[in-house]
Scaffold this active site. Structure first.
Site, PDB file in Angstrom:
ATOM      1  N   HIS A  17       3.695  48.310 -39.844  1.00  0.00           N
ATOM      2  CA  HIS A  17       2.936  49.562 -39.976  1.00  0.00           C
ATOM      3  C   HIS A  17       1.971  49.494 -41.175  1.00  0.00           C
ATOM      4  O   HIS A  17       0.823  49.915 -41.075  1.00  0.00           O
ATOM      5  CB  HIS A  17       3.885  50.752 -40.223  1.00  0.00           C
ATOM      6  CG  HIS A  17       4.766  51.134 -39.073  1.00  0.00           C
ATOM      7  ND1 HIS A  17       6.135  51.189 -39.188  1.00  0.00           N
ATOM      8  CD2 HIS A  17       4.488  51.518 -37.801  1.00  0.00           C
ATOM      9  CE1 HIS A  17       6.666  51.587 -38.033  1.00  0.00           C
ATOM     10  NE2 HIS A  17       5.690  51.788 -37.179  1.00  0.00           N
ATOM     11  N   LYS A  41      13.772  61.083 -29.611  1.00  0.00           N
ATOM     12  CA  LYS A  41      14.135  59.692 -29.919  1.00  0.00           C
ATOM     13  C   LYS A  41      15.381  59.608 -30.782  1.00  0.00           C
ATOM     14  O   LYS A  41      15.810  58.504 -31.129  1.00  0.00           O
ATOM     15  CB  LYS A  41      12.970  59.009 -30.645  1.00  0.00           C
ATOM     16  CG  LYS A  41      11.771  58.749 -29.752  1.00  0.00           C
ATOM     17  CD  LYS A  41      10.818  57.752 -30.384  1.00  0.00           C
ATOM     18  CE  LYS A  41       9.765  57.303 -29.377  1.00  0.00           C
ATOM     19  NZ  LYS A  41       8.792  56.391 -29.957  1.00  0.00           N
ATOM     20  N   ARG A  90       1.285  44.821 -30.693  1.00  0.00           N
ATOM     21  CA  ARG A  90       2.031  43.601 -31.008  1.00  0.00           C
ATOM     22  C   ARG A  90       1.891  42.629 -29.856  1.00  0.00           C
ATOM     23  O   ARG A  90       1.143  41.674 -29.915  1.00  0.00           O
ATOM     24  CB  ARG A  90       3.509  43.927 -31.264  1.00  0.00           C
ATOM     25  CG  ARG A  90       3.748  44.534 -32.621  1.00  0.00           C
ATOM     26  CD  ARG A  90       5.050  45.255 -32.696  1.00  0.00           C
ATOM     27  NE  ARG A  90       5.001  46.468 -31.891  1.00  0.00           N
ATOM     28  CZ  ARG A  90       5.865  47.447 -31.993  1.00  0.00           C
ATOM     29  NH1 ARG A  90       6.879  47.365 -32.814  1.00  0.00           N
ATOM     30  NH2 ARG A  90       5.741  48.532 -31.250  1.00  0.00           N
ATOM     31  N   SER A 128      10.536  49.101 -35.784  1.00  0.00           N
ATOM     32  CA  SER A 128      11.506  49.971 -36.457  1.00  0.00           C
ATOM     33  C   SER A 128      12.881  49.843 -35.798  1.00  0.00           C
ATOM     34  O   SER A 128      13.902  49.846 -36.480  1.00  0.00           O
ATOM     35  CB  SER A 128      11.048  51.427 -36.397  1.00  0.00           C
ATOM     36  OG  SER A 128       9.838  51.593 -37.088  1.00  0.00           O
TER      37      SER A 128
HETATM   38  P1  ADP Z   1       5.858  55.443 -31.695  1.00  0.00           P
HETATM   39  O1  ADP Z   1       7.138  56.181 -31.504  1.00  0.00           O
HETATM   40  O2  ADP Z   1       4.644  56.324 -31.603  1.00  0.00           O
HETATM   41  O3  ADP Z   1       5.719  54.192 -30.860  1.00  0.00           O
HETATM   42  P2  ADP Z   1       6.162  53.666 -33.978  1.00  0.00           P
HETATM   43  O4  ADP Z   1       6.430  54.081 -35.391  1.00  0.00           O
HETATM   44  O5  ADP Z   1       7.191  52.832 -33.308  1.00  0.00           O
HETATM   45  O6  ADP Z   1       5.884  55.015 -33.236  1.00  0.00           O
HETATM   46  O7  ADP Z   1       4.789  52.883 -33.908  1.00  0.00           O
HETATM   47  C1  ADP Z   1       3.562  53.465 -34.279  1.00  0.00           C
HETATM   48  C2  ADP Z   1       2.413  52.530 -33.931  1.00  0.00           C
HETATM   49  O8  ADP Z   1       2.481  51.370 -34.764  1.00  0.00           O
HETATM   50  C3  ADP Z   1       2.406  52.018 -32.494  1.00  0.00           C
HETATM   51  O9  ADP Z   1       1.069  51.906 -32.045  1.00  0.00           O
HETATM   52  C4  ADP Z   1       3.031  50.650 -32.614  1.00  0.00           C
HETATM   53  O10 ADP Z   1       2.592  49.797 -31.566  1.00  0.00           O
HETATM   54  C5  ADP Z   1       2.472  50.212 -33.957  1.00  0.00           C
HETATM   55  N1  ADP Z   1       3.289  49.174 -34.582  1.00  0.00           N
HETATM   56  C6  ADP Z   1       4.574  49.255 -34.981  1.00  0.00           C
HETATM   57  N2  ADP Z   1       5.017  48.081 -35.511  1.00  0.00           N
HETATM   58  C7  ADP Z   1       3.942  47.238 -35.450  1.00  0.00           C
HETATM   59  C8  ADP Z   1       3.731  45.870 -35.821  1.00  0.00           C
HETATM   60  N3  ADP Z   1       4.716  45.129 -36.331  1.00  0.00           N
HETATM   61  N4  ADP Z   1       2.510  45.331 -35.600  1.00  0.00           N
HETATM   62  C9  ADP Z   1       1.520  46.066 -35.047  1.00  0.00           C
HETATM   63  N5  ADP Z   1       1.654  47.363 -34.673  1.00  0.00           N
HETATM   64  C10 ADP Z   1       2.842  47.935 -34.868  1.00  0.00           C
END
Ligand code: ADP
Length: 158
Positions: A17, A41, A90, A128
């Site tokens: 992030h 979630k 990703r 996460s």
């Molecule tokens: P959500 O519940 O909206 O998916 P997340 O916190 O899991 O929330 O992710 C928020 C955004 O950050 C998403 O677009 C996700 O693809 C991106 N993201 C999370 N981890 C990574 C990473 N390691 N590399 C690139 N993008 C990431």
């Protein structure tokens, strides 16, 4: 002044992030990190805690603001005059969901662009959910999360 909103659950924020935010800062003047309440979630950390960890991670960064929200993302973007929604990609597996989300947001407000960035290769496997799972089993994930998160993970010994 170009503002983008970076929405997510951030349960907890990872270095993936952080990398996405840093890339966003090259494209926009300001990034608003919007921490979604996401009760469906069943997050490990409550929204205040997730927001606190985000704030601590970017402490002193004048071009970054963080807030929590539980409404419609496009409404939040309009309130803050954001011109874009920032998201990270990703692997191909992210694409289907992100594509639907972007299409839906465009239906709701065609003026707001969805912008996708790729984090550094070493973070492509970081999520996460893996952080939560591995740390709850005693695994060391310190190298994958910001300092503000380390102390709150179950495996932390100090
Ligand atoms: P959500 O519940 O909206 O998916 P997340 O916190 O899991 O929330 O992710 C928020 C955004 O950050 C998403 O677009 C996700 O693809 C991106 N993201 C999370 N981890 C990574 C990473 N390691 N590399 C690139 N993008 C990431």
């Amino acid at each position: 002044m170009k503002t983008a909103i970076y929405p997510g659950t951030f349960d907890p924020i990872t270095l993936g992030h952080v990398d996405v935010v840093q890339r966003g800062l090259k494209l926009f003047d300001k990034i608003i990190i919007a921490v979604a309440d996401s009760p469906k979630k069943s997050p490990m950390f409550n929204v205040q805690m997730r927001l606190a960890m985000v704030n601590q991670t970017f402490d002193g960064e004048s071009r970054i603001e963080a807030l929590s929200f539980d409404g419609l993302l496009v409404n939040l973007a309009q309130t803050h005059q954001a011109i874009a929604i920032l998201r990270g990609l990703r692997a191909a597996s992210d694409f289907e969901y992100e594509f639907q989300l972007a299409a839906m947001n465009r239906k709701l407000d065609s003026d707001i662009e969805s912008v996708f960035v790729m984090a550094r290769e070493e973070y492509t496997f970081v999520s996460s959910s893996f952080i939560r799972e591995i740390s709850s089993m005693g695994g060391d994930v310190d190298a994958l999360v910001p300092e503000a998160v380390r102390q709150h993970l179950p495996q932390h010994k100090g």
